[in-house]
Scaffold this motif. Sequence first.
Motif, PDB file in Angstrom:
ATOM      1  N   TYR A  63       1.216 -14.476   7.488  1.00  0.00           N
ATOM      2  CA  TYR A  63       0.245 -14.652   6.402  1.00  0.00           C
ATOM      3  C   TYR A  63       0.991 -14.449   5.095  1.00  0.00           C
ATOM      4  CZ  TYR A  63      -3.930 -13.692   3.509  1.00  0.00           C
ATOM      5  OH  TYR A  63      -4.903 -13.709   2.540  1.00  0.00           O
ATOM      6  N   LEU A  64       1.096 -15.502   4.297  1.00  0.00           N
ATOM      7  CA  LEU A  64       1.752 -15.432   2.990  1.00  0.00           C
ATOM      8  C   LEU A  64       0.701 -15.621   1.906  1.00  0.00           C
ATOM      9  CD1 LEU A  64       4.236 -15.996   4.865  1.00  0.00           C
ATOM     10  CD2 LEU A  64       5.237 -17.209   2.929  1.00  0.00           C
ATOM     11  N   PHE A  65       0.677 -14.683   0.955  1.00  0.00           N
ATOM     12  CA  PHE A  65      -0.247 -14.838  -0.162  1.00  0.00           C
ATOM     13  C   PHE A  65       0.393 -14.296  -1.431  1.00  0.00           C
ATOM     14  CE2 PHE A  65      -1.216 -10.690   1.644  1.00  0.00           C
ATOM     15  CZ  PHE A  65      -1.424  -9.870   0.543  1.00  0.00           C
ATOM     16  N   SER A  66      -0.097 -14.772  -2.553  1.00  0.00           N
ATOM     17  CA  SER A  66       0.390 -14.306  -3.850  1.00  0.00           C
ATOM     18  C   SER A  66      -0.783 -13.775  -4.652  1.00  0.00           C
ATOM     19  CB  SER A  66       1.095 -15.432  -4.620  1.00  0.00           C
ATOM     20  OG  SER A  66       0.257 -16.558  -4.766  1.00  0.00           O
ATOM     21  N   VAL A  67      -0.512 -12.741  -5.447  1.00  0.00           N
ATOM     22  CA  VAL A  67      -1.547 -12.128  -6.281  1.00  0.00           C
ATOM     23  C   VAL A  67      -0.967 -11.852  -7.659  1.00  0.00           C
ATOM     24  CG1 VAL A  67      -2.724 -11.036  -4.334  1.00  0.00           C
ATOM     25  CG2 VAL A  67      -0.931  -9.789  -5.530  1.00  0.00           C
ATOM     26  N   TRP A  68      -1.854 -11.648  -8.626  1.00  0.00           N
ATOM     27  CA  TRP A  68      -1.427 -11.189  -9.942  1.00  0.00           C
ATOM     28  C   TRP A  68      -1.172  -9.696  -9.884  1.00  0.00           C
ATOM     29  CZ3 TRP A  68      -5.952 -13.760 -13.048  1.00  0.00           C
ATOM     30  CH2 TRP A  68      -5.765 -15.150 -13.035  1.00  0.00           C
ATOM     31  N   ASP A  69      -0.393  -9.218 -10.809  1.00  0.00           N
ATOM     32  CA  ASP A  69      -0.114  -7.797 -10.879  1.00  0.00           C
ATOM     33  C   ASP A  69      -1.101  -7.122 -11.830  1.00  0.00           C
ATOM     34  OD1 ASP A  69       2.498  -5.532 -11.552  1.00  0.00           O
ATOM     35  OD2 ASP A  69       1.717  -6.018  -9.598  1.00  0.00           O
ATOM     36  N   ALA A  70      -1.018  -5.796 -11.928  1.00  0.00           N
ATOM     37  CA  ALA A  70      -1.891  -5.024 -12.803  1.00  0.00           C
ATOM     38  C   ALA A  70      -1.652  -5.391 -14.262  1.00  0.00           C
ATOM     39  CB  ALA A  70      -1.642  -3.525 -12.594  1.00  0.00           C
ATOM     40  N   HIS A  71      -2.623  -5.089 -15.104  1.00  0.00           N
ATOM     41  CA  HIS A  71      -2.560  -5.470 -16.519  1.00  0.00           C
ATOM     42  C   HIS A  71      -1.277  -5.028 -17.199  1.00  0.00           C
ATOM     43  CE1 HIS A  71      -7.071  -6.310 -17.547  1.00  0.00           C
ATOM     44  NE2 HIS A  71      -6.435  -7.371 -17.104  1.00  0.00           N
ATOM     45  N   ARG A  72      -0.800  -3.851 -16.859  1.00  0.00           N
ATOM     46  CA  ARG A  72       0.359  -3.350 -17.589  1.00  0.00           C
ATOM     47  C   ARG A  72       1.625  -4.170 -17.293  1.00  0.00           C
ATOM     48  NH1 ARG A  72      -0.528   0.871 -13.875  1.00  0.00           N
ATOM     49  NH2 ARG A  72       1.153   1.299 -12.381  1.00  0.00           N
ATOM     50  N   ALA A 117     -10.197  -9.744 -10.631  1.00  0.00           N
ATOM     51  CA  ALA A 117      -8.971 -10.237 -10.000  1.00  0.00           C
ATOM     52  C   ALA A 117      -7.891  -9.185  -9.948  1.00  0.00           C
ATOM     53  CB  ALA A 117      -8.454 -11.457 -10.754  1.00  0.00           C
ATOM     54  N   LEU A 118      -8.007  -8.160 -10.737  1.00  0.00           N
ATOM     55  CA  LEU A 118      -6.932  -7.176 -10.825  1.00  0.00           C
ATOM     56  C   LEU A 118      -7.303  -5.852 -10.169  1.00  0.00           C
ATOM     57  CD1 LEU A 118      -6.001  -8.250 -14.379  1.00  0.00           C
ATOM     58  CD2 LEU A 118      -4.478  -8.392 -12.421  1.00  0.00           C
ATOM     59  N   ARG A 119      -8.322  -5.862  -9.329  1.00  0.00           N
ATOM     60  CA  ARG A 119      -8.686  -4.652  -8.588  1.00  0.00           C
ATOM     61  C   ARG A 119      -7.863  -4.555  -7.313  1.00  0.00           C
ATOM     62  NH1 ARG A 119     -14.970  -5.946  -9.706  1.00  0.00           N
ATOM     63  NH2 ARG A 119     -15.018  -5.283 -11.881  1.00  0.00           N
ATOM     64  N   LEU A 120      -6.576  -4.551  -7.517  1.00  0.00           N
ATOM     65  CA  LEU A 120      -5.619  -4.378  -6.431  1.00  0.00           C
ATOM     66  C   LEU A 120      -4.674  -3.259  -6.828  1.00  0.00           C
ATOM     67  CD1 LEU A 120      -4.668  -8.097  -5.756  1.00  0.00           C
ATOM     68  CD2 LEU A 120      -5.782  -6.608  -4.102  1.00  0.00           C
TER      69      LEU A 120
END
Length: 204
Positions: free
Chosen positions: A140-149, A176-179
Amino acid sequence: MSDNAASFVGSIPEHYDRDLGPVLFADYAEEMAKRIAALGPQRVLETSAGTGIVSRRLRDLLASSTRLTVTDLNPPMLDIARTKFRAGETVEFRPADATELPFPEQSFDAVVCQFGVMFFPDKEKSYREAYRVLRPGGRYLFSVWDAHRYNAYARLGHGLVTELFPADPPQFLSSALRLPPTRPDQGRGGTDGLHRSQSRGAEP
């Protein structure tokens, strides 16, 4: 302001594909498709495929015998995706919720999701679903955005919409950034996207 991060209707899919696609998604799609193709899978599932930006590169790079299934929650997004494929290409389009996939267990060698996981309302359930439909040894390959900072693009975008709608700002970017933020030693590229890879262990 009403807000629905999962709704892409009307003219939104066309603008998303034409205006955001080349700027934000095309380069990551190329990288993601290369990583999937390098695995040599026979059956590939894409979730949250949007307008087919990754889908098109997957079909270009995968073996012609590989079966590609492209899904998204929004049928209008898939309508745009379909226009990128020629008759006879091995690709199936199906509306589907990534947290309730309509496929039997162990159906795919690889599951791919570009910049979709962070918008799923139940991320853990989406991970379990990806695991369920993967064959032993699948990836399973996925990409996400990082935290605001770490992510200037998302930080500035969220600040702008909050300034424009102070009484009721849309929650699209913040949801989207609740990771968990990525560690500084983890790789990042371009606009601070992060590729993650999960493998389903082979069963005895």
